[in-house]
Design a protein around this motif. Structure first.
Motif, PDB file in Angstrom:
ATOM      1  N   ASP A 505       4.430  53.472 -18.970  1.00 54.23           N
ATOM      2  CA  ASP A 505       5.377  52.724 -19.792  1.00 54.23           C
ATOM      3  C   ASP A 505       4.624  52.057 -20.933  1.00 54.23           C
ATOM      4  O   ASP A 505       3.418  52.248 -21.107  1.00 54.23           O
ATOM      5  N   PHE A 506       5.331  51.294 -21.746  1.00 53.25           N
ATOM      6  CA  PHE A 506       4.687  50.651 -22.894  1.00 53.25           C
ATOM      7  C   PHE A 506       3.647  49.636 -22.456  1.00 53.25           C
ATOM      8  O   PHE A 506       2.690  49.380 -23.183  1.00 53.25           O
ATOM      9  N   THR A 507       3.815  49.066 -21.269  1.00 50.57           N
ATOM     10  CA  THR A 507       2.798  48.153 -20.742  1.00 50.57           C
ATOM     11  C   THR A 507       1.459  48.858 -20.595  1.00 50.57           C
ATOM     12  O   THR A 507       0.391  48.271 -20.824  1.00 50.57           O
ATOM     13  N   ASP A 546       9.186  47.667 -17.068  1.00 50.66           N
ATOM     14  CA  ASP A 546       8.366  47.733 -18.280  1.00 50.66           C
ATOM     15  C   ASP A 546       8.533  46.413 -19.014  1.00 50.66           C
ATOM     16  O   ASP A 546       9.581  46.154 -19.616  1.00 50.66           O
ATOM     17  N   ASN A 551       9.394  45.232 -26.485  1.00 49.33           N
ATOM     18  CA  ASN A 551      10.296  46.271 -25.992  1.00 49.33           C
ATOM     19  C   ASN A 551      11.740  46.001 -26.425  1.00 49.33           C
ATOM     20  O   ASN A 551      12.180  44.853 -26.503  1.00 49.33           O
ATOM     21  N   THR A 552      12.462  47.075 -26.689  1.00 44.41           N
ATOM     22  CA  THR A 552      13.904  47.017 -26.910  1.00 44.41           C
ATOM     23  C   THR A 552      14.559  47.971 -25.927  1.00 44.41           C
ATOM     24  O   THR A 552      14.234  49.160 -25.897  1.00 44.41           O
ATOM     25  N   CYS A 553      15.459  47.448 -25.110  1.00 44.35           N
ATOM     26  CA  CYS A 553      16.118  48.257 -24.084  1.00 44.35           C
ATOM     27  C   CYS A 553      17.572  48.512 -24.452  1.00 44.35           C
ATOM     28  O   CYS A 553      18.223  47.673 -25.084  1.00 44.35           O
ATOM     29  N   ILE A 586      14.081  52.870 -23.721  1.00 41.17           N
ATOM     30  CA  ILE A 586      13.228  51.762 -24.150  1.00 41.17           C
ATOM     31  C   ILE A 586      12.415  52.204 -25.354  1.00 41.17           C
ATOM     32  O   ILE A 586      11.801  53.281 -25.347  1.00 41.17           O
ATOM     33  N   THR A 587      12.375  51.391 -26.386  1.00 47.46           N
ATOM     34  CA  THR A 587      11.535  51.648 -27.564  1.00 47.46           C
ATOM     35  C   THR A 587      10.649  50.437 -27.805  1.00 47.46           C
ATOM     36  O   THR A 587      10.876  49.352 -27.260  1.00 47.46           O
ATOM     37  N   ASN A 588       9.631  50.644 -28.651  1.00 43.98           N
ATOM     38  CA  ASN A 588       8.703  49.568 -28.978  1.00 43.98           C
ATOM     39  C   ASN A 588       8.213  49.774 -30.402  1.00 43.98           C
ATOM     40  O   ASN A 588       7.846  50.897 -30.777  1.00 43.98           O
TER      41      ASN A 588
END
Length: 704
Positions: A505-507, A546, A551-553, A586-588
């Protein structure tokens, strides 16, 4: 093989497409999934199969060419080094008139004024000319003008110097070889002309030199057939005809050279079968005939050659089994049969060849399992069995390996058990198999340069401790089931990282943003993140783990975006709702080219968390932390129904408060509270959520 596997392959494609939430072809009117007509799917599958086959052919051709160019580079370096002659005491005598005239002719017809070094030529006595050594009688003993910028051709007069023993004109740009009087060279032992532009057929007159021991025509533009007259040079020990354009069959007469120790015929266009007469060469140490169009079975008689150490027939069209007799060739050191059409099992016994350092069988159609004795090898440094049809478990492998290549087979085994004992590994390639387990076993291999493990079944994390594998240049762990990756930015030699097709994930990815933005890091697309489900029959909570900053969910119901569902979890009241499908995207901002999509879950799905639906009081709803268990960080999801003062404290199993996580007024709405593992040891902890004197308690597990 393609036909027999068509139905199962079609089923796999259907199921993969039908379960992929990001596949645009499955969306219809904004909903997902929708059925694909079978005839369209069949056409798609046919095209995909064709693309796979074409891609595999191209990959093999590229591998073959890369290998060929690497060999060429190695040969040039080796033969350049070998051409350095031992200093010979120069006789300070006057040169014979005939030899002087022959040298002047060479100077004039090969661009002497443009040579890199023509010191002394035509200006001083011949004994002081660069590259010329005379004997005490004034006859030319040797000519060494290698790498000196000669152009044009070698004139006939040069063959009149009957006392010359060595002529080295390698690494120049000579394009013509006149051999009208070559029989006069009765003393010549070494004729070294490699690395020029010589074209046309090999002159058969070269077979008339009675004392020749070394003939090197390597890396020219020679064509036509190998003249059988070369078999008449009974003194010949080294024959280098590799990397030309020679055609036709290998002449059987080459098997009549009794003292031949090295025969290099590779990288030509030779056809037919390898003549069995070559196996009569009792002194032959090295036979290289790879990268031609030789066919038929590999002669079993090769095993009876008493001096044979290096055997290469790679890149041909040999068929049949690998001769089992080869395991009795006690002096065999290197064996290259890669990229042929060999079938059947690998014979037992190669592991017992004490001197064998290289076994390269890549790109054949070998079947069965790895020989049980392969791990008994005492000196094997290079093992390449990639691109075959080998199957079954991999047990013991040679402990002395520098390189291990098993790509694209059907091999299985626990990764740590496979590579654990091999302490000297520099390169490992296990791509496209079914190896399983975790990757911790690779952390102790300090000198690894390449790790290629994509398309297996590895699970867990790739997070080596600091200052390990500091020489690593290439890391490929794509298309596995890994869910965590460590920070790799401190590895100074790392120039290629491939991690796509996992469950990072982004993490995981944001700590490596420096490598990603430098173009060294391939991270998209990704397999779906896990959507966790917690429910009690009335309410369901879907959540994703995440917690990366930025983050944008966005949650989706039956393919349609849910308004306001923009946190890491969403609660659904299912009392009056039919069964529906939910997933999250999820985007970042830091990695704009990646959208993570969670697995699709339905409102009647079985709960994936141990705890039941989050407890609820009038002022707050508290969810179970995720991930749980955790290693580095977990998060606690909460919903504040009204603004209020919130306190979350962490307690150990003895009831002692370890620390206060948060204590402040929180606004109404959904919140995700991170819990770092720093300062904690492995064990069970409880987090107590206090709002206005009301408390909710949950347990969490830390594993380090």
């Amino acid at each position: 093989m393609v036909t027999s596997g068509y139905s199962s392959f079609l089923h796999v494609i259907q199921s993969r497409l039908s379960s992929n939430p990001a596949c645009p072809t499955l969306r219809k009117n904004g909903k997902r999934p929708c059925a694909i007509p079978r005839y369209l799917l069949r056409r798609f599958t046919d095209c995909l199969l064709l693309c796979i086959l074409l891609t595999a052919t191209q990959v093999h051709a590229q591998d073959r060419e890369v290998r060929k160019q690497r060999i060429l580079s190695e040969r040039v370096q080796e033969r350049t080094a070998n051409s350095q002659q031992i200093n010979i005491i120069r006789a300070q005598v006057a040169a014979s008139e005939a030899d002087s005239m022959a040298l002047v002719s060479l100077y004039n017809f090969s661009g002497g004024v443009s040579w890199f070094d023509h010191s002394g030529w035509l200006q001083k006595p011949v004994s002081q000319w660069y590259g010329i050594v005379l004997n005490e009688q004034g006859h030319v003993l040797s000519i060494d003008l290698s790498g000196n910028g000669l152009i044009g051709f070698i004139p006939p007069g040069i063959w009149t110097m009957g006392k010359m023993e060595i002529m080295d004109l390698s690494e120049n740009q000579l394009d013509f070889l006149s051999t009208e009087s070559v029989a006069n060279l009765t003393s010549l032992k070494e004729l070294i002309l490699w690395g020029n532009r010589l074209s046309g057929p090999i002159p058969p007159e070269l077979g008339q030199m009675p004392a020749l021991e070394k003939l090197s025509l390597f890396q020219n533009r020679l064509s036509g057939q190998i003249p059988p007259e070369l078999g008449a040079i009974k003194t010949l020990k080294q024959l280098y005809l590799d990397f030309n354009g020679l055609e036709g069959r290998v002449p059987a007469e080459l098997g009549e050279i009794p003292e031949l120790t090295e025969l290099f015929l590779d990288a030509n266009n030779l056809t037919g079968r390898l003549p069995v007469e070559l196996t009569q060469l009792r002194s032959l140490v090295s036979l290289f005939a790879g990268f031609n169009h030789l066919d038929g079975p590999v002669p079993a008689e090769l095993a009876a050659m008493p001096a044979l150490e290096n055997l290469s027939l790679e890149g041909n069209q040999h068929t049949g089994y690998i001769p089992a007799e080869l395991v009795t060739a006690g002096n065999l050191t290197r064996l290259h049969f890669a990229h042929n059409q060999l079938t059947g099992p690998i014979p037992e016994g190669f592991g017992r060849l004490f001197l064998l350092t290289t076994l390269d069988l890549e790109g054949n159609q070998l079947t069965g399992s790895l020989p049980a004795d392969i791990g008994d090898s005492r000196n094997m440094r290079y093992l390449n069995l990639s691109h075959n049809q080998l199957k079954g478990p991999v047990n013991a492998l040679p402990r002395t390996l520098d390189e291990l290549h098993l790509r694209q087979n059907q091999l299985i085994g626990a990764f740590s058990a496979v590579i654990g004992p091999i302490t000297s590994l520099r390169k490992i390639d296990l791509r496209e198999n079914a190896f399983s387990g975790t990757l911790e076993g690779v952390y102790s291999h300090q000198i690894l340069v390449e790790i290629r493990l994509s398309n297996n079944q590895f699970t867990g994390a790739f997070s080596p401790p600091c200052r390990t594998m500091s020489y690593l240049e290439h890391l490929d762990i794509a298309h596995n089931k890994l869910h965590e990756i460590g920070q790799l930015t401190e590895w100074e030699f790392l120039d290629t990282v491939q991690v796509s097709g996992n469950q990072f994930d982004f993490t995981d990815l944001l700590p490596n943003a420096g490598l990603i933005h430098r173009g060294l890091f391939s991270y998209a697309p990704h397999d779906s993140l896990i959507t966790r489900v917690t429910g009690n029959g009335i309410e369901v909570m879907f959540s994703v783990a995440d917690s990366a900053a930025g983050n944008t969910c966005q949650w989706y119901r039956n393919g349609n975006a849910l308004n306001g569902a923009n946190s890491a979890f969403v609660r659904i009241n299912i009392h009056d709702e039919p069964v529906a499908e939910y997933y999250c995207e999820i985007t970042n901002d830091m990695l704009p080219s990646l959208t993570l999509t969670s697995t699709v879950k339905t409102t009647d799905a079985t709960s994936t968390d141990i705890d039941h639906l989050p407890e609820k009081i009038e002022k707050i709803t508290v969810g179970q932390n995720y991930p749980n268990p955790f290693q580095t960080e977990t998060v606690i999801p909460i919903i504040m129904h009204n603004p209020s003062r919130l306190k979350i404290a962490i307690y150990d199993v003895t009831g002692r408060e370890t620390f206060t996580l948060i204590q402040r007024i929180m606004s109404a709405g959904e919140h995700v509270i991170p819990v770092p593992a720093a300062g904690l040891t492995s064990g069970i902890y409880r987090y107590v959520v206090d709002v206005g004197g009301d408390q909710i308690v949950h347990s969490m597990v830390l594993i380090q």
